[in-house]
Write an enzyme that holds these catalytic residues in place. Sequence first.
Site, PDB file in Angstrom:
ATOM      1  N   GLU A 200       0.830  -1.220   0.000  1.00  0.00           N
ATOM      2  CA  GLU A 200       0.000   0.000   0.000  1.00  0.00           C
ATOM      3  C   GLU A 200       0.862   1.267   0.000  1.00  0.00           C
ATOM      4  O   GLU A 200       0.711   2.157   0.838  1.00  0.00           O
ATOM      5  CB  GLU A 200      -0.969  -0.009   1.190  1.00  0.00           C
ATOM      6  N   GLU A 390      -5.468  -8.438  -1.144  1.00  0.00           N
ATOM      7  CA  GLU A 390      -6.165  -8.262   0.127  1.00  0.00           C
ATOM      8  C   GLU A 390      -7.613  -7.946  -0.194  1.00  0.00           C
ATOM      9  O   GLU A 390      -7.887  -7.119  -1.068  1.00  0.00           O
ATOM     10  CB  GLU A 390      -5.631  -7.059   0.928  1.00  0.00           C
TER      11      GLU A 390
HETATM   12  P1  P53 Z   1      -7.331  -2.942   9.209  1.00  0.00           P
HETATM   13  C1  P53 Z   1      -6.718   1.521   5.670  1.00  0.00           C
HETATM   14  C2  P53 Z   1      -7.531   1.441   4.556  1.00  0.00           C
HETATM   15  C3  P53 Z   1      -7.387   0.391   3.683  1.00  0.00           C
HETATM   16  C4  P53 Z   1      -6.412  -0.576   3.918  1.00  0.00           C
HETATM   17  O1  P53 Z   1      -7.004  -2.886   7.657  1.00  0.00           O
HETATM   18  C5  P53 Z   1      -5.597  -0.469   5.015  1.00  0.00           C
HETATM   19  C6  P53 Z   1      -5.739   0.570   5.899  1.00  0.00           C
HETATM   20  C7  P53 Z   1      -4.882   0.672   7.112  1.00  0.00           C
HETATM   21  O2  P53 Z   1      -5.634   0.324   8.224  1.00  0.00           O
HETATM   22  O3  P53 Z   1      -4.583  -1.343   5.260  1.00  0.00           O
HETATM   23  C8  P53 Z   1      -4.528  -2.635   4.717  1.00  0.00           C
HETATM   24  O4  P53 Z   1      -6.406  -3.940   9.793  1.00  0.00           O
HETATM   25  C9  P53 Z   1      -3.192  -3.174   5.119  1.00  0.00           C
HETATM   26  C10 P53 Z   1      -3.273  -4.260   6.147  1.00  0.00           C
HETATM   27  C11 P53 Z   1      -4.486  -4.061   7.001  1.00  0.00           C
HETATM   28  C12 P53 Z   1      -5.719  -4.201   6.137  1.00  0.00           C
HETATM   29  O5  P53 Z   1      -5.688  -3.271   5.083  1.00  0.00           O
HETATM   30  O6  P53 Z   1      -7.110  -1.577   9.710  1.00  0.00           O
HETATM   31  O7  P53 Z   1      -2.380  -3.572   4.044  1.00  0.00           O
HETATM   32  O8  P53 Z   1      -2.073  -4.286   6.867  1.00  0.00           O
HETATM   33  O9  P53 Z   1      -4.556  -4.926   8.097  1.00  0.00           O
HETATM   34  C13 P53 Z   1      -7.019  -4.044   6.885  1.00  0.00           C
HETATM   35  O10 P53 Z   1      -8.757  -3.374   9.317  1.00  0.00           O
END
Ligand code: P53
Length: 492
Positions: A200, A390
């Site tokens: 990211e 993801e």
């Molecule tokens: P969490 C924000 C918005 C979209 C993706 O996020 C993001 C974030 C940061 O929080 O991060 C990615 O755990 C990232 C992962 C993360 C996952 O999305 O906040 O690559 O490390 O865990 C989900 O719900």
Amino acid sequence: MTFPKDFLWGGAIAANQAEGAYNEDGRGLVQTDVTTGGTVDSPRYTTYIDKDGKPGKVGGLGHHAKIPEGAKFAVLDTEYYPNHVAVDFYHRYKEDIKLFAEMGYSIFRLSISWARIFPNGDDSQPNQAGLDFYRSVFEECRKYNIEPLVSIWHFDTPLALEENYGGWTNRKLIDFYVKYCEVIFNEYKDLVKYWLTFNEINNTTMFLDMFGGKASDEEYQAGYQTLHNQFVASAKAVQLGHKINPDFMIGNMICGITFYPATCDPKDILANQHKWESGIYYCGDVQAKGRYGTYAKRLWQEHNVELDITEEDLEDLKNGTVDMYTFSYYMSNNVTTHTGGEQVAGNFSVGAKNPYLTYSDWGWAHDPDGLQYYLEKIYDRYEIPLMVVENGLGAFDTVEEDGSIHDDYRIDYHRAHIKAMSTAIDNGVDLIAYTTWGCIDIVSAGTGEMRKRYGFIYVDMDDAGNGTLNRTPKDSFHWYKKVIASNGEDVE
Ligand code: P53
């Protein structure tokens, strides 16, 4: 359903959110080790000791957490740090990979912790214990014919590089990163084919934009210089990787949010176009096309940014384009120039509420059509293979009396997104892999919570650090197994 027969199905985690063992076997510290837990309405804190020896904490993550002049990042006895133990993947990876294999994974995305390999980032020799750990993890994957997909950096620059060099605004980090890549590429060249340079990468400046124009020009200056240095580091890594093993497939990784204009006011249409440029295309264009987009100058001017870019950098960017475009997808956001409408108040999710969509308990919009839109738009722009690395639903889970977890909401979320991918493939998109986020419950990056769960495997651990860490398959585990076995045909 039309998934190609060699389509890669799997799941994804990141070192700092899963491994724990934060101070074992010579590992150095990273930012999350000095970051507390938070919630959807209260931030995580970064902790420090100030120059007079007084402990303190400041809200925010990464570049957004500015500790006072002369202070040092520190682990305080009075705080709980969820990433220190996380879900103990460091000691339980064999059990976990076995469960992934049972689901039928052909790919597993994880990250290498830079600070396990180079504890201070600038060490002259790598840490053998760190190299041995990942070798063993990759061998375990291979045992089950699972391809590792390795993120080289997942928000975890060694803290010593932040403290001693000021982090990624300093060009010296390019060389430290490239040296780290050289070591892991050589070490694992026969075990790992798929690599991602920076997780990211676009968050750095996209999150500055998200918070309503409150970020200062200095923050943008640091943000854009950080990105430039990371682009060069990524491009050098791609060139080096291909020299070490021409079969390597090396990708970028973008936080993929689909942006929509909230109204048909032409001003909203333009604002939305500019949002795609600053938030999504800026990084994708450099990494996939090898040059800055035509709009980049406008963005720098808007924030009075003057970048340190050399001729050699531009040459590197041109020669180091990625082999595939990979991205995370959770939600869409609305863009508008109008004020007064209903707003979304989630973590890292802001803007006008979309009346056609439902939102998760953390304020993230459920929008599978947005994934189809993103896939088609991005494939048409770059025409290189895509991976969704993801995608998932962070949700509260309930453990029933008999220990089962009925997460039909999670199954519904993935089913809809798999259908969207299938339609995009029918429409000509070259999508080659899908790794669902947090295939096993892990610590949330945004809030530091355990109860924001994404996994198909439940981990008995709560937000205060209580739990056995035992693993239990949820209903989604059995559902995903069926999906994989049928190569995406049977999603019911
Ligand atoms: P969490 C924000 C918005 C979209 C993706 O996020 C993001 C974030 C940061 O929080 O991060 C990615 O755990 C990232 C992962 C993360 C996952 O999305 O906040 O690559 O490390 O865990 C989900 O719900």
